[in-house]
Design a protein around this motif. Structure first.
Motif, PDB file in Angstrom:
ATOM      1  N   SER A 145       9.981  -2.751   5.276  1.00  0.00           N
ATOM      2  CA  SER A 145       9.068  -2.381   6.370  1.00  0.00           C
ATOM      3  C   SER A 145       9.782  -2.344   7.711  1.00  0.00           C
ATOM      4  CB  SER A 145       7.906  -3.382   6.450  1.00  0.00           C
ATOM      5  OG  SER A 145       8.365  -4.642   6.913  1.00  0.00           O
ATOM      6  N   VAL A 152       9.804  -7.519   1.938  1.00  0.00           N
ATOM      7  CA  VAL A 152       8.895  -6.876   2.882  1.00  0.00           C
ATOM      8  C   VAL A 152       9.608  -6.580   4.204  1.00  0.00           C
ATOM      9  CG1 VAL A 152       6.795  -7.182   4.250  1.00  0.00           C
ATOM     10  CG2 VAL A 152       6.818  -7.842   1.846  1.00  0.00           C
ATOM     11  N   TYR A 195       4.997  -8.380   9.075  1.00  0.00           N
ATOM     12  CA  TYR A 195       4.237  -8.097   7.854  1.00  0.00           C
ATOM     13  C   TYR A 195       4.645  -9.033   6.721  1.00  0.00           C
ATOM     14  CZ  TYR A 195       2.490  -3.919  10.131  1.00  0.00           C
ATOM     15  OH  TYR A 195       1.867  -3.056  10.998  1.00  0.00           O
ATOM     16  N   SER A 196       5.880  -9.484   6.740  1.00  0.00           N
ATOM     17  CA  SER A 196       6.337 -10.378   5.680  1.00  0.00           C
ATOM     18  C   SER A 196       5.596 -11.717   5.714  1.00  0.00           C
ATOM     19  CB  SER A 196       7.853 -10.607   5.783  1.00  0.00           C
ATOM     20  OG  SER A 196       8.188 -11.286   6.973  1.00  0.00           O
ATOM     21  N   SER A 236       9.989  -4.839   9.570  1.00  0.00           N
ATOM     22  CA  SER A 236       9.259  -5.767  10.444  1.00  0.00           C
ATOM     23  C   SER A 236       9.036  -7.093   9.735  1.00  0.00           C
ATOM     24  CB  SER A 236       7.908  -5.179  10.841  1.00  0.00           C
ATOM     25  OG  SER A 236       7.122  -6.140  11.516  1.00  0.00           O
TER      26      SER A 236
END
Length: 416
Positions: A386, A382, A391-392, A388
């Protein structure tokens, strides 16, 4: 004999011994040193991906072998012997991390791979020995005592290593980089020395029929096939394992990846280390208290409370901006981490037959390790796609929710 104080404390001190690896190496200096020295030429996203992948791959090996090794250990009275072998693998690999030079991320990951395999494999047999040292009524408190000792023992050595890292000249060390390298040696020595009480004073009951090593593995394989064939007899244990697979994934992932997540937000190494120390010293009394709470309100209820708390921690982590928030999360993790681990172990021990504890804890550790495969890898993927890390970490809430839902279906009346 079960419930003897010397045996219980000797068993529990293995948590004190190997938790030094979990704190100083796995959660603390390895991810920090990996990014700042060994993987200095890699991006944060790539180093997160590699670290998460290696955590997962090392877990795969133990996960696949765990039920078979546990069944063989049951048949050949080898739980203690197998623990010693895996501990030795972890100790030697940790020691040789000292020799890896800057920029050599691949040798560092390979040594970490084998060290973690030794740590995880040893825990399989350590966990299964609880049925030999404690009666059913005392397993909640005995399990909590082990985790509490682990937190304080790991915390004490980690504190010493942090002081070496922050003030190397006081200890006659030329610089912080050398201090980190020396820290790996201290972990190996600590792990070795405090494993001795278990080696000397924990006795594994002997089977009436002595089996050779080859016969033990053959008989263990047959026992494993028989258990799988008659798995319906152990419905509650299987249901709990499925729930455990989900929620412990989130717990283990946070343990392994929290420092990496903080580093990606540009928090200083000193701040990250301080947060880890907070976790250790909050978790010591919290694990003991949580074990007693579990006895009072019911272990299943206590586990559900812990899972809900981790959902809140995950959401808090997503919105985190300041270092004080990272410290607040560290306090919350310390309050629930040891309790949820300790009560999971003792709750499962109530659901299984004592004469198959190695095999069943093989399944227990197998699912725990397979859970640890999904979490770190998911966070790494993730983050990579992403761009970022926020979000993970938010994705972990799905695992906690699924685990809680399934746990509600386990009949806790069968554990009393």
């Amino acid at each position: 004999m079960k419930d003897e104080k010397k045996t219980i404390w000797s068993w529990a001190f293995y948590d004190w011994a190997n938790s030094a690896f979990a704190t100083t190496v796995m959660a603390g200096f390895f991810p920090i040193f990996f990014k700042k020295s060994w993987a200095v030429n890699l991006s944060f996203q790539k180093s997160t991906f590699y670290l998460g992948t290696v955590n997962s791959l090392s877990a795969v090996i133990i996960a696949v072998l765990a039920p078979f090794l546990g069944a063989a250990a049951d048949k050949g009275d080898m739980k203690k012997k197998m623990l010693i072998c895996f501990a030795f693998l972890g100790i030697i690999s940790t020691f040789f991390l000292y020799t890896v030079s800057e920029g050599k991320w691949l040798p560092a990951l390979l040594l970490y791979f084998t060290a973690y395999a030794g740590f995880a494999g040893g825990n399989l047999f350590y966990d299964s020995l609880i049925t030999d040292v404690a009666s059913i009524k005392k397993r909640d408190l005995v399990s909590s005592t082990g985790f509490a000792l682990g937190y304080i023992g790991g915390g004490i050595l980690f504190l010493a290593n942090v002081l070496m890292y922050l003030k190397p000249s006081v200890f006659g060390i030329p610089d912080s980089t050398t201090a980190v390298r020396i820290a790996f040696i201290t972990v190996a020595c600590w792990w070795a020395v405090f494993t001795l009480p278990l080696i000397l004073f924990v006795r594994e009951p002997k089977n009436k029929t002595h089996l050779s090593l080859t016969s033990s593995f053959y008989s263990g394989w047959n026992q494993l096939k028989d258990t799988l064939k008659n798995i319906k007899q152990y419905k509650q244990a299987v249901l709990f394992l499925i729930a455990y697979w989900f929620y412990i994934d989130g717990v283990y992932t946070i343990i392994k990846m929290a420092v990496d997540y903080g580093a990606s937000m540009s928090f200083s190494a000193g701040s990250l280390i301080t947060a880890l120390l907070v976790v250790q010293f909050v978790a010591f009394p919290a694990a003991l208290i949580y074990g007693r709470i579990g006895v009072r309100i019911g272990v299943k209820t206590a586990l559900l409370i812990g899972i809900v708390a981790y959902c809140f921690i995950t959401i808090f982590g997503f919105f985190m901006q300041e270092i004080w928030q990272f410290y607040a999360i560290a306090v919350l993790i310390g309050l629930f981490q040891g309790g949820i681990q300790a009560l999971s172990r003792s709750f499962f021990a109530r659901l299984i037959p004592d004469d198959k504890s190695g095999e069943f804890f093989g399944f227990y550790n197998m699912l725990g390790k397979f859970a640890a495969i999904l979490g770190p890898f998911m966070m790494g993927v993730v983050a990579l796609f992403s761009g970022s890390n926020r979000y993970s970490i938010l994705s972990l809430i799905i695992l906690f929710a699924a685990g809680a839902l399934i746990l509600t279906r386990v009949d806790s009346r069968l554990t009393t």
